[in-house]
Design an enzyme around this catalytic site. Structure first.
Site, mmCIF file in Angstrom:
data_model
loop_
_atom_site.group_PDB
_atom_site.id
_atom_site.type_symbol
_atom_site.label_atom_id
_atom_site.label_comp_id
_atom_site.label_asym_id
_atom_site.label_seq_id
_atom_site.Cartn_x
_atom_site.Cartn_y
_atom_site.Cartn_z
ATOM 1 N N TYR A 1 20.815 -2.346 21.909
ATOM 2 C CA TYR A 1 21.773 -3.121 21.115
ATOM 3 C C TYR A 1 22.187 -2.318 19.888
ATOM 4 O O TYR A 1 21.525 -1.337 19.524
ATOM 5 C CB TYR A 1 21.178 -4.481 20.704
ATOM 6 N N GLN B 1 0.806 -1.225 0.000
ATOM 7 C CA GLN B 1 0.000 0.000 0.000
ATOM 8 C C GLN B 1 0.843 1.280 0.000
ATOM 9 O O GLN B 1 0.446 2.292 -0.581
ATOM 10 C CB GLN B 1 -0.938 0.005 1.202
ATOM 11 N N ARG C 1 15.700 -2.207 10.971
ATOM 12 C CA ARG C 1 14.601 -2.805 10.178
ATOM 13 C C ARG C 1 14.683 -2.401 8.704
ATOM 14 O O ARG C 1 14.442 -3.215 7.825
ATOM 15 C CB ARG C 1 13.255 -2.338 10.733
ATOM 16 N N ASP D 1 2.240 -11.173 10.926
ATOM 17 C CA ASP D 1 1.324 -10.497 11.855
ATOM 18 C C ASP D 1 -0.123 -10.535 11.382
ATOM 19 O O ASP D 1 -1.044 -10.377 12.184
ATOM 20 C CB ASP D 1 1.741 -9.027 12.043
HETATM 21 C C1 LIG Z 1 8.374 -2.884 19.952
HETATM 22 C C2 LIG Z 1 8.481 -4.090 19.059
HETATM 23 C C3 LIG Z 1 9.662 -4.812 19.037
HETATM 24 C C4 LIG Z 1 9.764 -5.978 18.244
HETATM 25 N N1 LIG Z 1 10.937 -6.667 18.251
HETATM 26 C C5 LIG Z 1 11.042 -7.796 17.499
HETATM 27 C C6 LIG Z 1 12.276 -8.532 17.480
HETATM 28 O O1 LIG Z 1 13.269 -8.132 18.111
HETATM 29 N N2 LIG Z 1 12.335 -9.660 16.717
HETATM 30 C C7 LIG Z 1 11.270 -10.110 15.973
HETATM 31 O O2 LIG Z 1 11.393 -11.151 15.299
HETATM 32 N N3 LIG Z 1 10.090 -9.421 15.970
HETATM 33 C C8 LIG Z 1 9.956 -8.286 16.710
HETATM 34 N N4 LIG Z 1 8.789 -7.579 16.687
HETATM 35 C C9 LIG Z 1 7.658 -8.062 15.859
HETATM 36 C C10 LIG Z 1 7.819 -7.665 14.391
HETATM 37 O O3 LIG Z 1 8.060 -6.278 14.276
HETATM 38 C C11 LIG Z 1 6.584 -8.036 13.573
HETATM 39 O O4 LIG Z 1 6.127 -9.322 13.930
HETATM 40 C C12 LIG Z 1 6.886 -8.034 12.087
HETATM 41 O O5 LIG Z 1 7.378 -6.780 11.680
HETATM 42 C C13 LIG Z 1 5.644 -8.420 11.270
HETATM 43 O O6 LIG Z 1 5.970 -8.403 9.913
HETATM 44 P P1 LIG Z 1 4.817 -8.561 8.831
HETATM 45 O O7 LIG Z 1 5.522 -8.470 7.501
HETATM 46 O O8 LIG Z 1 3.986 -9.738 9.118
HETATM 47 O O9 LIG Z 1 3.864 -7.294 9.036
HETATM 48 P P2 LIG Z 1 4.182 -5.746 8.872
HETATM 49 O O10 LIG Z 1 5.582 -5.428 9.196
HETATM 50 O O11 LIG Z 1 3.112 -5.009 9.603
HETATM 51 O O12 LIG Z 1 4.014 -5.481 7.301
HETATM 52 C C14 LIG Z 1 2.751 -5.412 6.695
HETATM 53 C C15 LIG Z 1 2.893 -4.672 5.365
HETATM 54 O O13 LIG Z 1 1.638 -4.724 4.681
HETATM 55 C C16 LIG Z 1 1.305 -3.436 4.209
HETATM 56 N N5 LIG Z 1 -0.162 -3.363 4.137
HETATM 57 C C17 LIG Z 1 -1.033 -3.270 5.174
HETATM 58 N N6 LIG Z 1 -2.312 -3.266 4.719
HETATM 59 C C18 LIG Z 1 -2.242 -3.374 3.365
HETATM 60 C C19 LIG Z 1 -3.210 -3.426 2.321
HETATM 61 N N7 LIG Z 1 -4.537 -3.374 2.601
HETATM 62 N N8 LIG Z 1 -2.796 -3.564 1.036
HETATM 63 C C20 LIG Z 1 -1.461 -3.612 0.734
HETATM 64 N N9 LIG Z 1 -0.489 -3.562 1.696
HETATM 65 C C21 LIG Z 1 -0.880 -3.444 2.982
HETATM 66 C C22 LIG Z 1 1.923 -2.484 5.214
HETATM 67 O O14 LIG Z 1 2.128 -1.198 4.667
HETATM 68 C C23 LIG Z 1 3.238 -3.203 5.548
HETATM 69 O O15 LIG Z 1 4.268 -2.857 4.660
HETATM 70 C C24 LIG Z 1 8.656 -6.415 17.456
HETATM 71 C C25 LIG Z 1 7.477 -5.661 17.462
HETATM 72 C C26 LIG Z 1 7.379 -4.516 18.254
HETATM 73 C C27 LIG Z 1 6.088 -3.750 18.243
#
Ligand SMILES: Cc1cc2nc3c(=O)[nH]c(=O)nc-3n(C[C@H](O)[C@H](O)[C@H](O)COP(=O)(O)OP(=O)(O)OC[C@H]3O[C@@H](n4cnc5c(N)ncnc54)[C@H](O)[C@@H]3O)c2cc1C
Length: 373
Positions: free
Chosen positions: A212, A33, A106, A290
């Site tokens: 870190y 998006q 990240r 997620d």
């Molecule tokens: C404070 C904090 C610390 C963390 N530390 C760690 C760590 O040390 N190690 C670890 O493994 N994990 C960690 N996590 C968890 C980790 O950040 C997430 O689990 C991970 O980033 C999820 O990745 P994802 O690709 O599933 O989702 P996201 O990173 O949320 O990516 C989703 C993507 O989809 C896009 N999107 C959303 N809706 C739509 C739509 N309708 N159409 C098209 N695109 C869309 C978004 O723009 C985004 O780019 C941490 C989380 C937090 C909050």
């Protein structure tokens, strides 16, 4: 015929899945998006179970160029800095679990993963707004008017997943009663602290603080968690002032406060999760990362699970003839592991027993995927 696969979401989970699927020979497109591929919020821990998958995708060189292999982890008391626990991390992780532990910015991690995928197959500015599963194909619509018909659709669109809502209905994520302050500090500003090249975590009443190195050691990343009754966007902004973070860690050891005060940027992040889903797939559409299993970050495994998902999904689609069967197989393989981690993260159990660490870090997605079903 080669399967055409659409991955919705170009975050860490979506892009890793895209690389794994592309390397497995599928025709893959990513729909994101945002107008560009980006990650906010600073650093992330990549535990050995995640670096193993990334190594398998041929990303070691990029990771080593951008990230850091911390030498140790050191847990300390919030006020006086007394050591509670100290353990070596690298190279011991490789000896114990067969892969290293890494800390990385990240945005750097995302760039390393994206570099392994054809840029022309990433469609930016595409926000998915609807989909329909037709049994032998999935159709999807985007806010910009675009429309696609694919053999398989993967929702990797994060905690507020539109794909999840389309498959299983709307439901609000649950607030953890906890917010995280996240910041980045140029290391020259804190040279006087003479920090060793490792991770430190500080434990105090109702809060903890972790720091870190990232960005080849040029930046120190910190995350400070504090308890908080409720969250509403009107009262808080996503960008916290340094003064607010300092107030949250009032009375903490001078090292913690020096690091916060030296921050270049400081964000605030409310923590949410959802109850585990009993299933992730409907027909030829499935979820990943997620979108399917958001978890509190206390085990540092949310992105690692998304990365494991992508590798497993690619193996299942490669090994199982019928795509819908392959998606069911994928969710059966992944559900028990991620559900256990969601529960551990929610309980913030802090279970770091040798058995748990082996279960977590030694895990190899290649071990659980049959070559034929
Ligand atoms: C404070 C904090 C610390 C963390 N530390 C760690 C760590 O040390 N190690 C670890 O493994 N994990 C960690 N996590 C968890 C980790 O950040 C997430 O689990 C991970 O980033 C999820 O990745 P994802 O690709 O599933 O989702 P996201 O990173 O949320 O990516 C989703 C993507 O989809 C896009 N999107 C959303 N809706 C739509 C739509 N309708 N159409 C098209 N695109 C869309 C978004 O723009 C985004 O780019 C941490 C989380 C937090 C909050």
């Amino acid at each position: 015929m080669t399967l055409r696969i659409a991955v919705i979401g170009g975050g860490i989970g979506g892009l890793t899945a895209a690389v794994a699927l592309y390397q497995a020979g599928f025709e893959v497109d990513v729909y994101e998006q945002a107008p560009e591929l980006t990650e906010v919020g600073g650093g992330i821990n990549m535990a050995p179970n995640a670096t193993r998958v990334l190594r398998g995708l041929g990303l070691t060189e990029g990771l080593d160029r951008e990230g850091v292999r911390p030498c140790s982890t050191h847990q300390r008391r919030w006020r006086d800095g007394r050591t509670l626990q100290r353990a070596p991390l690298n190279p011991l992780c490789e000896e114990l679990y067969g892969a290293w532990h890494m800390t990385i910015h990240r945005a750097d991690l995302l760039a390393v993963i994206a570099a392994a995928f054809p840029a022309e197959r990433v469609h930016l500015g595409h926000r998915l707004i609807g989909l329909s599963d037709h049994g032998d194909s999935t159709e999807a619509w985007f806010e910009n008017g675009a429309h696609i018909m694919v053999d398989v659709l993967v929702g990797a669109d994060g905690i507020h997943s539109a794909v999840r809502s389309a498959l299983f209905g709307d439901e609000e994520p649950a607030f953890a009663g906890c917010v995280a302050y996240r910041g980045l500090v140029p290391v020259e500003r804190i040279a006087d602290l003479a920090l060793e090249y490792g991770s430190q975590s500080w434990v105090g009443p109702g809060a903890h603080f972790v720091h870190y190195f990232v960005s080849r050691g040029r930046l120190l990343n910190f995350v400070g968690w504090t308890e908080h009754d409720s969250w509403n966007r009107e009262d808080w902004t996503d960008r916290a002032t340094i003064a607010r973070a300092l107030a949250a860690f009032e009375g903490w050891h001078a090292q913690v406060r020096t690091i916060i005060a030296a921050a270049e940027t400081c964000f605030i992040w409310a923590l949410f999760d959802r109850d585990p889903l009993p299933r992730w797939s409907v027909g030829r559409t499935t979820l990943l990362g997620d979108a399917s299993h958001p978890m509190y970050p206390f085990m540092g495994q949310g992105a690692a699970m998304a990365i494991e998902d992508g590798a497993t999904l690619a193996s299942c689609l490669g090994a199982v003839g019928d795509p819908a069967d392959a998606l069911r197989h994928y969710e059966r393989l992944r559900l028990p592991r991620v559900t256990r981690l969601q529960q551990m993260s929610r309980a913030n159990s802090g279970d770091r027993s040798p058995d748990t660490l082996r279960w977590l870090y030694q895990f190899d997605t290649a071990d659980v995927v049959p070559t034929q079903v």
